[in-house]
Design a protein around this motif. Structure first.
Motif, PDB file in Angstrom:
ATOM      1  N   UNK A  92       0.867  -1.182   0.000  1.00  5.91           N
ATOM      2  CA  UNK A  92       0.000   0.000   0.000  1.00  5.91           C
ATOM      3  C   UNK A  92       0.901   1.228   0.000  1.00  5.91           C
ATOM      4  N   UNK A  93       0.491   2.243  -0.701  1.00  2.00           N
ATOM      5  CA  UNK A  93       1.369   3.409  -0.844  1.00  2.00           C
ATOM      6  C   UNK A  93       0.617   4.704  -0.603  1.00  2.00           C
ATOM      7  N   UNK A  94       1.407   5.733  -0.329  1.00  2.00           N
ATOM      8  CA  UNK A  94       0.893   7.095  -0.140  1.00  2.00           C
ATOM      9  C   UNK A  94       1.409   7.942  -1.288  1.00  2.00           C
ATOM     10  N   UNK A  95       0.516   8.527  -2.050  1.00  2.00           N
ATOM     11  CA  UNK A  95       0.893   9.330  -3.207  1.00  2.00           C
ATOM     12  C   UNK A  95       1.201  10.758  -2.782  1.00  2.00           C
ATOM     13  N   UNK A  96       2.391  11.217  -3.156  1.00  2.00           N
ATOM     14  CA  UNK A  96       2.837  12.576  -2.845  1.00  2.00           C
ATOM     15  C   UNK A  96       3.491  13.153  -4.101  1.00  2.00           C
ATOM     16  N   UNK A  97       3.861  14.402  -4.026  1.00  2.00           N
ATOM     17  CA  UNK A  97       4.562  15.058  -5.133  1.00  2.00           C
ATOM     18  C   UNK A  97       5.582  16.028  -4.559  1.00  2.00           C
ATOM     19  N   UNK A  98       6.518  16.414  -5.399  1.00  2.00           N
ATOM     20  CA  UNK A  98       7.554  17.325  -4.921  1.00  2.00           C
ATOM     21  C   UNK A  98       8.475  17.754  -6.037  1.00  2.00           C
ATOM     22  N   UNK A  99       9.590  18.327  -5.657  1.00  2.00           N
ATOM     23  CA  UNK A  99      10.554  18.896  -6.605  1.00  2.00           C
ATOM     24  C   UNK A  99      11.877  18.150  -6.507  1.00  2.00           C
ATOM     25  N   UNK A 100      12.461  17.872  -7.665  1.00  2.00           N
ATOM     26  CA  UNK A 100      13.773  17.224  -7.715  1.00  2.00           C
ATOM     27  C   UNK A 100      14.852  18.256  -7.372  1.00  2.00           C
ATOM     28  N   UNK A 101      15.768  17.879  -6.490  1.00  2.00           N
ATOM     29  CA  UNK A 101      16.854  18.775  -6.077  1.00  2.00           C
ATOM     30  C   UNK A 101      18.132  17.969  -5.930  1.00  2.00           C
ATOM     31  N   UNK A 102      19.254  18.682  -5.892  1.00  2.00           N
ATOM     32  CA  UNK A 102      20.536  18.024  -5.674  1.00  2.00           C
ATOM     33  C   UNK A 102      20.637  17.596  -4.218  1.00  2.00           C
ATOM     34  N   UNK A 103      21.100  16.356  -4.007  1.00  2.00           N
ATOM     35  CA  UNK A 103      21.264  15.878  -2.642  1.00  2.00           C
ATOM     36  C   UNK A 103      22.394  16.625  -1.944  1.00  2.00           C
ATOM     37  N   UNK A 104      23.473  16.861  -2.677  1.00  2.00           N
ATOM     38  CA  UNK A 104      24.616  17.578  -2.101  1.00  2.00           C
ATOM     39  C   UNK A 104      25.154  18.513  -3.175  1.00  2.00           C
ATOM     40  N   UNK A 105      24.845  19.808  -3.079  1.00  2.00           N
ATOM     41  CA  UNK A 105      25.260  20.798  -4.072  1.00  2.00           C
ATOM     42  C   UNK A 105      26.542  21.463  -3.577  1.00  2.00           C
ATOM     43  N   UNK A 106      27.668  21.178  -4.254  1.00  2.00           N
ATOM     44  CA  UNK A 106      28.979  21.683  -3.841  1.00  2.00           C
ATOM     45  C   UNK A 106      29.326  22.942  -4.614  1.00  2.00           C
ATOM     46  N   UNK A 107      29.629  24.061  -3.912  1.00  2.00           N
ATOM     47  CA  UNK A 107      30.011  25.290  -4.622  1.00  2.00           C
ATOM     48  C   UNK A 107      31.459  25.213  -5.095  1.00  2.00           C
TER      49      UNK A 107
END
Length: 509
Positions: A92-107
């Motif tokens: 059984x699952x819960x449907x959600x939504x969101x935005x893709x982002x970098x897990x670790x953004x290195x400057x």
């Protein structure tokens, strides 16, 4: 009652006849002379059909037992393939939504400020390795400074060589003074030896003179002999004085030689100090050269980590340390950010989950992710973290879901996710076995289990229509059946779209 006796062939013949009549009537305006003929023909056909029905009814009544035997031996309509309904674990699952982002953004920051960007070698989306050159800054000023520092090193090194030669000269003077001191000390020693001998002669001359005085008084010698002894005594006494003067002179020479040694030693020390100073200058200028070399290396902007370029915030002509007005937000730790790298290309989906549903989600739960842009994109991720803070306005928390390495998603894209919350046992069958009906119901076709014999090469059975309630689509092109069938029921798979309730089919096991 007579109508019940029609055979299919008769009905078809009748329909064809009526159709022919209708076609002829439509053409009677063009061919008016054919109308009487067609009417006669239709009447004849109708009489013939009525006669056939009466005869067929009588024949049916007389041959009912034989017809039953024939029906029992009707050949199967087609061959189908079946499969048993299986027990399976259903999530059984819960449907959600969101935005893709970098897990670790290195400057990526510049190591040198105030330098103009000369070359930009990467762009957004490129993959880079740790240490790879991403941009090159203008290093012409540093090159000039390095050349000047190297010239200073050569000049100071020449000064060291000159001072070292002067030191050698001063050391030679010191050696000469030391040799002069040794010679003077040897003269002193020689003079002291000569003085000792002179004193010995003086003592001997004095003794002879006194003895001869006594002898002269006794009349044993002449006055001449005494005068000679007196002269020898006086000469010996003067010789002692001379030797003492010589010793004083030699000692003076020794002191002078010692003074010269002191002067020479001071000169040597001064020369050594000059050499040390010159060598220090050489080291200082060498240090400047190395410093400029280091700064020269800093004009090459390298990737600190491997990954994918997510942002390019600089262009040719920009000056490091002086961000454009539109990039004030790109300053990190006082330095202007030139690029951003998604370390190792790792992405995450930052999904917003209502507060009252957070309890259903566990860290480590599997997640099925789909793209809002392309429904065919399906990836499996994992819940990595659930933020502890809930947004007070929206009453939502951010759930971070790790995505597998893929080029299908980019930071900023919108995606949907089904987070697995529970797992239970259910019934599943192939998805293509489920058929939708025009009345909105969903059915499957299953074997009734009636004993209708066997075909030439397979079992023969009858089809039974069964209404079902479907659930979630599962992996492997299967679908959950919530109600209607049980585990073990044999369901028609291949051929399900071509059969109907009551059909006799040949079954491939």
């Amino acid at each position: 009652m007579a109508d019940e006796g029609f055979s299919d062939l008769e009905v078809q013949d009748s329909v064809l006849a009526v159709d022919d009549i209708e076609k002829e009537e439509q053409g009677k305006r063009r061919r008016g002379w054919l109308t009487p003929l067609l009417l006669g023909l239709g009447l004849g056909i109708a009489i013939a059909i009525g006669t056939i029905r009466i005869l067929d009814q009588r024949s049916t009544a007389q041959k009912a037992p034989a017809a039953s035997k024939v029906a029992a031996s009707i050949p199967p309509a087609m061959t189908v393939t079946t499969t048993p309904a299986q027990s399976t674990s259903i999530s059984r699952s819960l449907n959600v939504s969101g935005t893709v982002a970098a897990r670790d953004l290195t400057p990526v920051l510049p190591q040198a400020s105030g330098l103009q960007v000369k070359q930009v070698l990467v762009k957004v989306g490129n993959s880079v390795k740790a240490g790879q050159v991403m941009a090159i800054l203008d290093n012409s000023l540093l090159q000039d400074q390095i050349r000047q520092a190297r010239a200073d090193v050569e000049s100071k090194q020449a000064d060291v060589t000159s001072k070292q030669a002067d030191l050698v000269s001063k050391q030679a003077g010191l050696t000469s003074s030391q040799a002069a001191l040794a010679a003077s000390q040897a003269v002193v020693q020689q003079r002291q030896a000569d003085l000792a001998q002179a004193k010995a002669r003086l003592v001997d001359a004095q003794r002879n003179f006194r003895r001869n005085q006594e002898l002269l008084a006794q009349g044993a010698i002449s006055r001449q002999v005494l005068d000679t002894n007196e002269t020898t005594f006086t000469t010996a006494r003067e010789a002692v004085r001379q030797e003492e003067a010589n010793i004083r002179s030699a000692q003076a020479n020794v002191e002078s030689a010692r003074a010269n040694i002191g002067i020479a030693q001071a000169s040597v020390q001064i020369a050594e100090a000059g050499i040390n100073s010159a060598q220090a200058n050489v080291k200082s200028n060498n240090a400047k050269v190395e410093q400029f070399k280091t700064q020269l290396g800093q004009t090459v902007v390298r990737a600190p980590v491997s990954g994918i370029v997510a942002e390019q915030l600089t262009r040719v002509g920009d000056v490091t340390g002086v961000p454009p007005q539109t990039q004030v937000a790109t300053v990190v730790g006082g330095s202007q950010k030139l690029f951003s790298i998604i370390q190792d290309g790792q992405l995450e989906l930052q999904a917003l989950v209502p507060e009252n549903q957070l309890g259903q989600i566990k860290v480590g739960a599997t997640v099925q992710i789909t793209s809002a842009r392309d429904n065919s994109v399906r990836l499996q991720g994992t819940v990595r973290d659930i933020e502890a803070i809930v947004n007070q306005q929206r009453r939502e928390a951010t759930v971070k879901i790790d995505l597998p390495s893929t080029s299908l998603f980019k930071p900023g894209m919108f995606a949907s996710a089904a987070i697995t919350t529970t797992t239970q046992t259910g019934v599943a069958i192939p998805q293509k076995a489920v058929q939708s009906q025009s009345d909105g119901n969903t059915v499957v076709f299953m074997l009734s289990g009636e004993d209708v014999g066997t075909g030439a090469s397979a079992k023969v059975d009858k089809i039974k229509t069964q209404k079902v309630e479907v659930g979630e689509i599962l992996n492997g092109d299967r679908i959950e059946i919530k109600s209607g069938i049980r585990v073990g029921d044999r369901i028609v798979v291949d051929g399900a779209g071509y059969v109907k309730d009551g059909d006799t089919v040949r079954v491939n096991q």
